[in-house]
Design a protein around this motif. Structure first.
Motif, PDB file in Angstrom:
ATOM      1  N   SER A 181       0.831  -1.206   0.000  1.00  0.00           N
ATOM      2  CA  SER A 181       0.000   0.000   0.000  1.00  0.00           C
ATOM      3  C   SER A 181       0.862   1.251   0.000  1.00  0.00           C
ATOM      4  CB  SER A 181      -0.973   0.003   1.173  1.00  0.00           C
ATOM      5  OG  SER A 181      -0.316  -0.326   2.354  1.00  0.00           O
ATOM      6  N   VAL A 182       2.042   1.157   0.601  1.00  0.00           N
ATOM      7  CA  VAL A 182       2.953   2.307   0.551  1.00  0.00           C
ATOM      8  C   VAL A 182       3.466   2.505  -0.871  1.00  0.00           C
ATOM      9  CG1 VAL A 182       5.124   3.242   1.398  1.00  0.00           C
ATOM     10  CG2 VAL A 182       3.592   2.057   2.959  1.00  0.00           C
ATOM     11  N   ILE A 183       3.756   1.388  -1.558  1.00  0.00           N
ATOM     12  CA  ILE A 183       4.149   1.481  -2.971  1.00  0.00           C
ATOM     13  C   ILE A 183       3.021   2.118  -3.775  1.00  0.00           C
ATOM     14  CG2 ILE A 183       4.682   0.134  -5.051  1.00  0.00           C
ATOM     15  CD1 ILE A 183       6.090  -1.892  -3.264  1.00  0.00           C
ATOM     16  N   GLY A 184       1.787   1.660  -3.496  1.00  0.00           N
ATOM     17  CA  GLY A 184       0.631   2.221  -4.201  1.00  0.00           C
ATOM     18  C   GLY A 184       0.524   3.713  -3.976  1.00  0.00           C
ATOM     19  N   LEU A 185       0.726   4.113  -2.731  1.00  0.00           N
ATOM     20  CA  LEU A 185       0.644   5.532  -2.389  1.00  0.00           C
ATOM     21  C   LEU A 185       1.690   6.327  -3.179  1.00  0.00           C
ATOM     22  CD1 LEU A 185      -0.838   7.525  -0.552  1.00  0.00           C
ATOM     23  CD2 LEU A 185       0.933   7.179   1.152  1.00  0.00           C
ATOM     24  N   SER A 186       2.890   5.755  -3.287  1.00  0.00           N
ATOM     25  CA  SER A 186       3.933   6.487  -4.009  1.00  0.00           C
ATOM     26  C   SER A 186       3.604   6.569  -5.503  1.00  0.00           C
ATOM     27  CB  SER A 186       5.298   5.850  -3.772  1.00  0.00           C
ATOM     28  OG  SER A 186       5.272   4.501  -4.136  1.00  0.00           O
ATOM     29  N   PHE A 187       3.011   5.499  -6.056  1.00  0.00           N
ATOM     30  CA  PHE A 187       2.565   5.548  -7.462  1.00  0.00           C
ATOM     31  C   PHE A 187       1.623   6.736  -7.663  1.00  0.00           C
ATOM     32  CE2 PHE A 187       2.966   0.960  -9.301  1.00  0.00           C
ATOM     33  CZ  PHE A 187       4.289   0.917  -8.901  1.00  0.00           C
ATOM     34  N   VAL A 188       0.638   6.797  -6.779  1.00  0.00           N
ATOM     35  CA  VAL A 188      -0.388   7.835  -6.932  1.00  0.00           C
ATOM     36  C   VAL A 188       0.226   9.220  -6.759  1.00  0.00           C
ATOM     37  CG1 VAL A 188      -2.502   8.772  -5.928  1.00  0.00           C
ATOM     38  CG2 VAL A 188      -2.282   6.318  -6.298  1.00  0.00           C
ATOM     39  N   LEU A 189       1.173   9.331  -5.802  1.00  0.00           N
ATOM     40  CA  LEU A 189       1.832  10.624  -5.605  1.00  0.00           C
ATOM     41  C   LEU A 189       2.609  11.029  -6.856  1.00  0.00           C
ATOM     42  CD1 LEU A 189       2.999  10.388  -1.874  1.00  0.00           C
ATOM     43  CD2 LEU A 189       1.152  11.772  -2.856  1.00  0.00           C
ATOM     44  N   VAL A 190       3.239  10.052  -7.510  1.00  0.00           N
ATOM     45  CA  VAL A 190       3.960  10.344  -8.751  1.00  0.00           C
ATOM     46  C   VAL A 190       2.985  10.910  -9.793  1.00  0.00           C
ATOM     47  CG1 VAL A 190       5.119   9.296 -10.736  1.00  0.00           C
ATOM     48  CG2 VAL A 190       5.832   8.690  -8.423  1.00  0.00           C
ATOM     49  N   VAL A 191       1.823  10.263  -9.911  1.00  0.00           N
ATOM     50  CA  VAL A 191       0.848  10.724 -10.904  1.00  0.00           C
ATOM     51  C   VAL A 191       0.362  12.140 -10.571  1.00  0.00           C
ATOM     52  CG1 VAL A 191      -1.385  10.263 -11.991  1.00  0.00           C
ATOM     53  CG2 VAL A 191       0.121   8.370 -11.407  1.00  0.00           C
ATOM     54  N   ILE A 192       0.139  12.382  -9.274  1.00  0.00           N
ATOM     55  CA  ILE A 192      -0.300  13.721  -8.861  1.00  0.00           C
ATOM     56  C   ILE A 192       0.796  14.749  -9.176  1.00  0.00           C
ATOM     57  CG2 ILE A 192      -0.902  15.161  -6.872  1.00  0.00           C
ATOM     58  CD1 ILE A 192      -2.241  12.682  -5.654  1.00  0.00           C
ATOM     59  N   PHE A 193       2.038  14.372  -8.910  1.00  0.00           N
ATOM     60  CA  PHE A 193       3.179  15.237  -9.202  1.00  0.00           C
ATOM     61  C   PHE A 193       3.218  15.571 -10.699  1.00  0.00           C
ATOM     62  CE2 PHE A 193       7.586  15.736 -10.544  1.00  0.00           C
ATOM     63  CZ  PHE A 193       8.033  16.724  -9.679  1.00  0.00           C
ATOM     64  N   ILE A 194       3.079  14.529 -11.515  1.00  0.00           N
ATOM     65  CA  ILE A 194       3.086  14.734 -12.973  1.00  0.00           C
ATOM     66  C   ILE A 194       1.960  15.679 -13.383  1.00  0.00           C
ATOM     67  CG2 ILE A 194       2.656  13.602 -15.191  1.00  0.00           C
ATOM     68  CD1 ILE A 194       4.071  11.148 -14.119  1.00  0.00           C
ATOM     69  N   ALA A 195       0.781  15.459 -12.793  1.00  0.00           N
ATOM     70  CA  ALA A 195      -0.373  16.281 -13.169  1.00  0.00           C
ATOM     71  C   ALA A 195      -0.110  17.746 -12.832  1.00  0.00           C
ATOM     72  CB  ALA A 195      -1.622  15.779 -12.446  1.00  0.00           C
ATOM     73  N   ASN A 214      -5.309   0.690  -6.536  1.00  0.00           N
ATOM     74  CA  ASN A 214      -5.705  -0.641  -6.071  1.00  0.00           C
ATOM     75  C   ASN A 214      -4.882  -1.076  -4.864  1.00  0.00           C
ATOM     76  OD1 ASN A 214      -7.928  -1.719  -7.346  1.00  0.00           O
ATOM     77  ND2 ASN A 214      -6.779  -2.270  -9.177  1.00  0.00           N
ATOM     78  N   PHE A 215      -3.572  -0.801  -4.909  1.00  0.00           N
ATOM     79  CA  PHE A 215      -2.719  -1.144  -3.766  1.00  0.00           C
ATOM     80  C   PHE A 215      -3.159  -0.380  -2.519  1.00  0.00           C
ATOM     81  CE2 PHE A 215       1.098  -2.347  -6.637  1.00  0.00           C
ATOM     82  CZ  PHE A 215       0.646  -3.648  -6.682  1.00  0.00           C
ATOM     83  N   ILE A 216      -3.435   0.916  -2.701  1.00  0.00           N
ATOM     84  CA  ILE A 216      -3.887   1.723  -1.564  1.00  0.00           C
ATOM     85  C   ILE A 216      -5.197   1.166  -1.012  1.00  0.00           C
ATOM     86  CG2 ILE A 216      -4.729   3.982  -0.848  1.00  0.00           C
ATOM     87  CD1 ILE A 216      -2.902   5.263  -2.799  1.00  0.00           C
ATOM     88  N   GLY A 217      -6.126   0.905  -1.915  1.00  0.00           N
ATOM     89  CA  GLY A 217      -7.428   0.401  -1.496  1.00  0.00           C
ATOM     90  C   GLY A 217      -7.308  -0.885  -0.705  1.00  0.00           C
ATOM     91  N   ASP A 218      -6.442  -1.778  -1.193  1.00  0.00           N
ATOM     92  CA  ASP A 218      -6.244  -3.056  -0.523  1.00  0.00           C
ATOM     93  C   ASP A 218      -5.664  -2.856   0.878  1.00  0.00           C
ATOM     94  OD1 ASP A 218      -6.951  -5.572  -1.531  1.00  0.00           O
ATOM     95  OD2 ASP A 218      -4.866  -6.230  -1.244  1.00  0.00           O
ATOM     96  N   GLY A 219      -4.665  -1.963   0.965  1.00  0.00           N
ATOM     97  CA  GLY A 219      -4.057  -1.679   2.252  1.00  0.00           C
ATOM     98  C   GLY A 219      -5.046  -1.061   3.217  1.00  0.00           C
ATOM     99  N   LEU A 220      -5.864  -0.137   2.697  1.00  0.00           N
ATOM    100  CA  LEU A 220      -6.856   0.526   3.552  1.00  0.00           C
ATOM    101  C   LEU A 220      -7.880  -0.472   4.072  1.00  0.00           C
ATOM    102  CD1 LEU A 220      -7.811   3.915   1.877  1.00  0.00           C
ATOM    103  CD2 LEU A 220      -6.747   3.548   4.096  1.00  0.00           C
TER     104      LEU A 220
END
Lengths: 312, 296
Positions: B33-47, B279-285
């Protein structure tokens, strides 16, 4: 409650859903911001043509009246006439539904088989690398859009390796990739519950008893555990059916199969509303029927379901 | 007496915050879930930083440089109009996140409201709402949304409307179930005994307790929203060009799959990366909020 009482009650519960499904399908046409007839005919239609078409489709009548006459036609097996092809919707669908059914069934078979095998393996080797791999791959498949998986498979196996035909429907080989696309995507939904159910069942007293009795491990799994797992799997099957159908629509488009799915997408794009309505209705009704069937099968397998509140 | 009850209610609320903290601790322990969070943060950063990350504009065409292979100037090549593909994909994260968030907010609002009403009032209200849920669930989400979007006309907001109008049922079911259990809780009865009104009980005691469930739901539904909107765009009824949307980029690239296979493949990769993150975040949550569902 006895068996037939439950069946009767379940059938009665289906009626309002079927009515609701027809209502939703009917009302969708009226969601359009403008006049559907104008949109169908385009901006350059003369008022006379618009009026004529409106009369032809009965659109000049009050809404409830339109609904009931539409319903009456459906009851007689008349889904209306396609604007684009100027042919009965039923005829268009009949010619294509086989393709969609083949694809849906093939996809389901692959997903259930693959999902069951992976789920069972994961449960038997709980917390091993195999278990984690199963979980991860399930997550992977549900994280990619179906159209992309279809394109990738098409590119790798069709264009690069040239193992299978790249488009169209020509024999068994052309079914492999489309069915595999759906199968891989849906497999995750069967692997996860299968694993969970197997773990649950394997910890049950009667399984332990069978093991203690000296019954061989794989026999225990095959005979006792699998039978118990069938019930939730059937539910999952009914639950995933709408998604499998949606998946086959997307896959049909990518692989250029002229099935009901492609017809639906093209009709949406061409604003051929009678066809859109007809296909939506067919899909929704088959989902309702599949759910009904699953519930009935379920209640036959497991008598506990028939008790009020046993499920849902 | 009244004072004591209020005290007790406050204490119970206190417990809730520490539970939120516990959830965070459990979430952090889950590596995926931490990996998932970092993925999403990367996408937010790109946006956010897309204009800084690329020298091109996503609409900038170059007729003499169509379908160019990846090169130094165009790391992912160019599309059928000579636009820099990487630029369009980077900007595409804006569209994807925007549409995804709008969808989950919209469907979440409808679903949570209906779930709240159905669960709290029960009886015929519940019956009507849940039948409506059953009816809508008989249609595949993407197919019904496609029909609605096609009829309402293409465009970003119509995609949100179409998917939202169909997708809220999952929230409604989940929230309704949660409410049925909360309704019987001691602190709710205590609140009534303390003389609180129905509206106040719903807003102050029931809704806050449904919120964690709703937050997980939003994370769990985000992948579905992203994939559904990309699929609508792919099928041609979603976000329209020239807006850089991953789904429509993949669709356009399909026509050039032999000459320029990188268009469709990279567009899909961006979708996968984002969806996998959520999905990783959701699973972790899910695991963090409900430790009983943990694998062991």
């Amino acid at each position: 409650m006895n068996k037939w009482g439950y069946v009767g009650k379940r059938l009665l519960k289906t009626i309002p859903i079927i009515i609701g499904v027809t209502l939703v399908t009917f009302l969708i046409l009226h969601l359009s911001p403008g006049d559907p007839v104008r949109i169908m005919l385009g901006p350059y239609a003369t008022p006379e043509t618009v009026a004529a078409l409106r009369a032809q489709y009965g659109l000049d009548q009050p809404l409830p009246l339109q609904y009931f006459s539409w319903l009456g036609n459906i009851a007689q097996g008349d889904l209306g006439t396609s604007i684009r092809y100027n042919r009965p919707v039923t005829e268009l669908v009949q010619a294509r539904i086989g393709i969609t059914l083949t694809l849906t069934l093939a996809g389901l078979v692959i997903s259930v088989t693959l999902g069951s095998i992976l789920g069972i393996l994961a449960a038997l080797k709980q917390n091993s690398w195999l278990d984690y791999l199963c979980t991860f791959q399930a997550m992977f498949w549900i994280s990619i859009p179906g159209f992309w998986l279809a394109i990738l498979l098409l590119y790798i196996f069709g264009l690069q390796l040239r193992w299978v035909p790249i488009a169209g429907l020509s024999g068994f080989a052309s079914v492999i990739l489309p069915a595999l696309t759906i199968g891989l995507q849906e497999e995750a939904w069967f692997a996860r519950p299968m694993r969970a159910e197997m773990l649950g069942v394997l910890n049950e007293g009667y399984i332990k008893a069978a093991r203690a009795k000296g019954v061989r491990y794989y026999r225990v799994v095959g005979k006792h555990a699998l039978r118990n797992v069938m019930v939730p799997m059937i539910t999952m099957l009914a639950l995933r059916l709408p998604w499998v159908i949606a998946g086959s629509v997307v896959v049909e488009v990518v692989f250029a199969w002229g099935g009901m799915g492609s017809l639906l997408v093209n009709s949406v794009l061409a604003r051929d509303y009678p066809v859109v309505q007809g296909i939506l209705l067919i899909i929704a009704l088959s989902v309702v029927l599949a759910n009904l069937l699953a519930d009935l099968v379920y209640s036959l397998i497991d008598p506990r379901i028939r008790v009020e509140g046993g499920k849902k | 007496m009244n004072q004591e009850l209020k005290q007790e209610i406050a204490e119970l609320k206190q417990q809730k915050t520490s539970q939120m903290y516990l959830t965070w601790v459990r979430f952090k322990r889950n590596r995926l879930s931490v990996i998932g969070l970092s993925f999403v943060l990367v996408v937010i950063f790109i946006a956010i930083f897309a204009p800084v990350l690329t020298p091109y504009h996503p609409y900038e065409t170059d007729p003499f440089n169509r379908l160019a292979s990846p090169s130094r100037e165009n790391p992912l090549g160019t599309d059928e109009l000579g636009r820099d593909l990487l630029t369009r994909l980077l900007y595409g994260s804006r569209i994807a996140l925007q549409v995804g968030i709008l969808i989950v907010l919209f469907e979440g609002f409808i679903g949570i409201s209906f779930g709240l009403l159905a669960g709290y009032f029960g009886g015929w209200v519940d019956e009507i709402i849940m039948r409506l849920v059953d009816i809508l669930r008989s249609f595949p989400v993407i197919i019904l949304a496609m029909a609605i979007a096609g009829i309402m006309g293409q465009g970003l907001f119509n995609v949100v409307l179409a998917i939202g109008l169909v997708g809220w049922t999952t929230y409604a079911r989940m929230v309704r179930g949660k409410i049925l259990s909360i309704k019987e809780a001691d602190y709710v009865e205590a609140a009534y005994a303390a003389g609180e009104s129905t509206v106040s009980v719903i807003l102050r005691y029931i809704l806050p307790n449904v919120l964690p469930t709703a937050i997980i739901m939003v994370c769990i539904m985000m992948p579905t929203a992203l994939i559904a909107s990309a699929t609508l765009s792919f099928l041609g009824v979603g976000v329209q060009p020239p807006l850089p949307c991953w789904g429509s980029i993949a669709a356009a690239g399909r026509d050039y799959i032999i000459r320029a296979p990188w268009i469709s493949t990279t567009a899909g990769f961006f979708i996968m990366f984002t969806v996998l993150g959520f999905n990783f975040i959701g699973d972790g949550l899910r695991d963090a909020f409900d430790p009983t569902s943990k694998r062991n």
